[in-house]
Design a protein around this motif. Structure first.
Motif, PDB file in Angstrom:
ATOM      1  N   GLN B 100       0.793  -1.229   0.000  1.00  0.00           N
ATOM      2  CA  GLN B 100       0.000   0.000   0.000  1.00  0.00           C
ATOM      3  C   GLN B 100       0.823   1.276   0.000  1.00  0.00           C
ATOM      4  OE1 GLN B 100      -3.179  -0.005   2.800  1.00  0.00           O
ATOM      5  NE2 GLN B 100      -4.232  -1.609   1.705  1.00  0.00           N
ATOM      6  N   LYS B 152      -6.658   0.392   7.773  1.00  0.00           N
ATOM      7  CA  LYS B 152      -7.889   0.500   6.976  1.00  0.00           C
ATOM      8  C   LYS B 152      -8.179   1.953   6.607  1.00  0.00           C
ATOM      9  CE  LYS B 152      -9.994  -3.738   8.669  1.00  0.00           C
ATOM     10  NZ  LYS B 152      -9.097  -4.179   9.744  1.00  0.00           N
ATOM     11  N   ASP B 153      -7.140   2.616   6.132  1.00  0.00           N
ATOM     12  CA  ASP B 153      -7.204   4.000   5.639  1.00  0.00           C
ATOM     13  C   ASP B 153      -7.454   5.035   6.740  1.00  0.00           C
ATOM     14  OD1 ASP B 153      -6.782   2.881   3.223  1.00  0.00           O
ATOM     15  OD2 ASP B 153      -8.738   3.386   2.352  1.00  0.00           O
ATOM     16  N   PRO B 188     -13.991   6.997  14.072  1.00  0.00           N
ATOM     17  CA  PRO B 188     -13.680   5.560  14.046  1.00  0.00           C
ATOM     18  C   PRO B 188     -13.555   5.007  12.632  1.00  0.00           C
ATOM     19  CG  PRO B 188     -16.008   5.846  14.426  1.00  0.00           C
ATOM     20  CD  PRO B 188     -15.434   7.229  14.332  1.00  0.00           C
ATOM     21  N   THR B 189     -13.863   5.809  11.610  1.00  0.00           N
ATOM     22  CA  THR B 189     -13.724   5.314  10.241  1.00  0.00           C
ATOM     23  C   THR B 189     -12.765   6.221   9.497  1.00  0.00           C
ATOM     24  OG1 THR B 189     -15.413   6.697   9.227  1.00  0.00           O
ATOM     25  CG2 THR B 189     -16.178   4.680  10.270  1.00  0.00           C
ATOM     26  N   SER B 190     -12.396   5.820   8.298  1.00  0.00           N
ATOM     27  CA  SER B 190     -11.583   6.701   7.465  1.00  0.00           C
ATOM     28  C   SER B 190     -12.425   7.903   7.054  1.00  0.00           C
ATOM     29  CB  SER B 190     -11.102   5.952   6.230  1.00  0.00           C
ATOM     30  OG  SER B 190     -12.204   5.527   5.455  1.00  0.00           O
ATOM     31  N   LYS B 192     -12.606  10.759   4.058  1.00  0.00           N
ATOM     32  CA  LYS B 192     -12.062  10.931   2.714  1.00  0.00           C
ATOM     33  C   LYS B 192     -12.094  12.397   2.273  1.00  0.00           C
ATOM     34  CE  LYS B 192     -13.285   6.227   1.387  1.00  0.00           C
ATOM     35  NZ  LYS B 192     -13.962   5.756   2.597  1.00  0.00           N
ATOM     36  N   ARG B 205     -17.680  11.261  13.645  1.00  0.00           N
ATOM     37  CA  ARG B 205     -16.402  10.903  13.013  1.00  0.00           C
ATOM     38  C   ARG B 205     -15.483  12.114  13.104  1.00  0.00           C
ATOM     39  NH1 ARG B 205     -16.710   9.693   7.237  1.00  0.00           N
ATOM     40  NH2 ARG B 205     -18.390  11.212   7.153  1.00  0.00           N
TER      41      ARG B 205
END
Lengths: 221, 359
Positions: B100, B152-153, B188-190, B192, B205
């Motif tokens: 990656q 995970k990004d 908790p998430t990527s 973008k 987020r």
């Protein structure tokens, strides 16, 4: 305006998979098969452990379903349909098609048709289109839908098609004849990308951003 | 008059290219045509109205085999309004390395400053913040960027070295060097690089970013009176934060710069220091596909209280369809240190009402 119905999560399974984009189960519902954006396909136990994996670089898998002892996947960007062996995860056959529209707006989801003889393919949006895939690998357009506006996963269950919308965070139940919306439920899931309904009458939803499978009770209508 | 006529005619291009057009798809090789235009009328209290193209981007992007992506993009509005700036926006290849890592080579945008990194088409405003609009650093340049994503990004890191003189001349032989490093984490998430919470995040987020830039560059200031993009040495560091929840998004960025011009014509004691940033709040009303946005930005030179930029604006965006690429936009700058006549260059007070069409 009709009141929005919400479905609560009853269970979740954490996955060690990046960018999962769709999933399905075999008829015995003993394991999940999950595809991801960067050409990966996984066999996962019902507890979320990866049992088998393969990578096909250059592929953009967005949808997967099971039909006739074969896993069928769609490669959105390259407009390919692929057949996999559920035992080895090897590609058995593939075919590339012409489909207009942006590269990231190809086929987004795939599920069995009602007869169990072919497949239904859904283009994501702008507009959402429904196609039929025949066992001789021919594809024809059935309909363009005005609503729902977008879908990211699909499955068939008891005479209806069920799709999940990523942007609306909503599950839609569609009439199998004309694909009109029969019912809808809002879900508290970020970036839902796949849907499957089990024989135990649970809806499973796959979240791309959260790398999780979420379980819901099938709502009584 | 002629410029307006040409601008009007150029609007036909995105009208035709209403969707992205695949040029070819064969095995793992793809190419598609991209087109975006932002066009608006400007209105001020002095009745100095006009019609302008903010940008008219046309390009090709695709993949060659399984490891290489490419992008070639031009902004034809530059030919009409900003002939000093190269119309080239991107001429780059992205090589996907194992584990990656990605290497991006060619003429490209720099991974620096949150407001600069967010794609213009994803912003509710017709105007980037003043300093992210190429005034403090060159937003695009010729060079190499190494990118790494992990967890995970949720983690993004980049390091880049560039050698042109920004958008004026990416092929400048003796332009000096710019080095940029950036890291960002999200939970908790990527995240973008979004400005609008289109998906109405069901839980909060957040992301935190930090970046630094060093340049010793020969370039030309693109804006009148702003003592930032000058020939000489520059250190810039910045931090940024974003928050998204149920349609509400809050973004903030703060920067500190030490500037040592090689020829000091600014009137400030060299080196001089610049601090400031911006904050914005957006709310996306999903049932009516409309975003309300408010932004404040302020920068000052740290010598007896000189405010060089202070501006506030509101925007209302109506998304014409689900693609979020076709937007009717109202952008009202109600407070600015610059006069109304500078609205055309993006700095003055006034209203801009127009369309974003394309991809």
């Amino acid at each position: 305006m009709a009141q929005i119905k919400h479905l609560p999560i009853i269970e979740e399974i954490v996955l060690d998979i990046e960018e999962p984009s769709d999933f399905c189960m075999l008829p015995d519902e003993s394991k999940f098969f999950i595809v991801s954006d960067k050409g990966r396909i996984f066999q996962v136990s019902s507890q979320g452990e990866i049992q088998k994996r393969k990578r096909y670089k250059g592929y953009d898998f967005e949808g997967i379903c099971y039909l006739r002892d074969t896993l069928w996947a769609v490669d959105e960007t390259q407009r390919r349909i692929l057949a996999f062996s559920p035992q080895t995860l090897e590609i058995l056959a593939k075919k590339q098609y012409r489909l207009s529209g942006a590269l990231n707006e190809g086929w987004e989801s795939v599920c069995q048709d009602l007869s169990g003889q072919g497949l239904i393919l859904f283009k994501e949006k702008s507009p959402l289109k429904v196609f039929r895939f025949h066992v001789n690998w021919d594809i024809n357009l059935i309909k363009s839908l005005k609503f729902p506006k977008e879908n990211s996963g699909a499955c068939v269950w008891q005479g209806a098609y069920w799709v999940v919308s990523d942007e609306d965070r909503t599950i839609y139940k569609l009439n199998a004849e004309d694909f009109t919306v029969l019912n809808e439920w809002r879900i508290p899931v970020m970036n839902p990308e796949g849907i499957f309904i089990s024989k135990k009458e649970n809806i499973w939803i796959l979240s791309d951003d959260m790398h999780r499978l979420y379980k819901f009770n099938l709502p009584k209508e | 008059m002629m410029t307006r006529l040409i601008a009007g005619l150029l609007l036909i291009i995105p009208a035709i290219a209403w969707a992205q057009i695949p040029l070819w798809i064969k095995d793992n090789n793809t190419a598609e045509l991209d087109c975006t235009v932002n066009a608006y009328g400007i209105f001020t209290k002095k009745s100095t109205s006009d019609f302008l193209l903010q940008d008219l981007r046309l390009g090709i992007e695709g993949s060659q085999g399984v490891f290489v992506d490419y992008k070639l993009q031009f902004d034809f509005a530059n030919l009409l309004y900003r002939p000093k700036i190269n119309p080239l926006l991107d001429a780059k290849i992205n090589i996907d390395l194992p584990n990656q890592f990605n290497i991006i080579a060619g003429y490209q945008s720099l991974e620096f400053s949150l407001n600069s990194i967010i794609g213009f088409r994803h912003s509710p405003f017709f105007q980037r913040t003043t300093l992210a609009d190429g005034n403090l650093f060159a937003r695009r340049d010729m060079g190499l960027t190494l990118l790494k994503k992990a967890f995970k990004d949720r983690f993004n890191g980049s390091l880049g070295v560039y050698g042109g003189s920004g958008r004026v001349n990416p092929f400048h032989e003796d332009a000096g060097v710019t080095v940029v490093a950036r890291t960002a984490v999200s939970f908790p998430t990527s995240v973008k690089n979004e400005e609008i919470d289109i998906r109405h995040s069901p839980f909060p987020r957040v992301s935190l970013g930090a970046n630094a830039l060093y340049s010793n560059q020969h370039t030309d200031s693109l804006r009148f009176g702003l003592p930032f993009l000058v020939n000489g040495q520059k250190w810039v560091s910045g931090i940024d934060v974003t928050f998204y929840y149920q349609g509400l998004s809050l973004l903030g960025e703060w920067n500190y710069a030490q500037i040592t011009p090689s020829e000091n014509t600014t009137g400030y004691k060299s080196p001089y220091h610049v601090t400031g940033g911006y904050c914005s709040g957006n709310y996306y009303l999903r049932p009516i596909r409309t975003t309300l946005a408010l932004r404040y930005e302020g920068y000052k030179v740290n010598q007896p209280g000189v405010d060089v930029v202070k501006a506030s604006r509101v925007a209302v965006d109506y998304f014409l369809d689900k693609s979020q690429r076709r937007v009717i936009r109202l952008d009202y700058c109600f407070q600015s240190t610059y006069k109304e006549e500078n609205l055309q260059s993006g700095l003055g007070k006034g209203v801009r009402l127009g369309l974003q069409l394309g991809l």
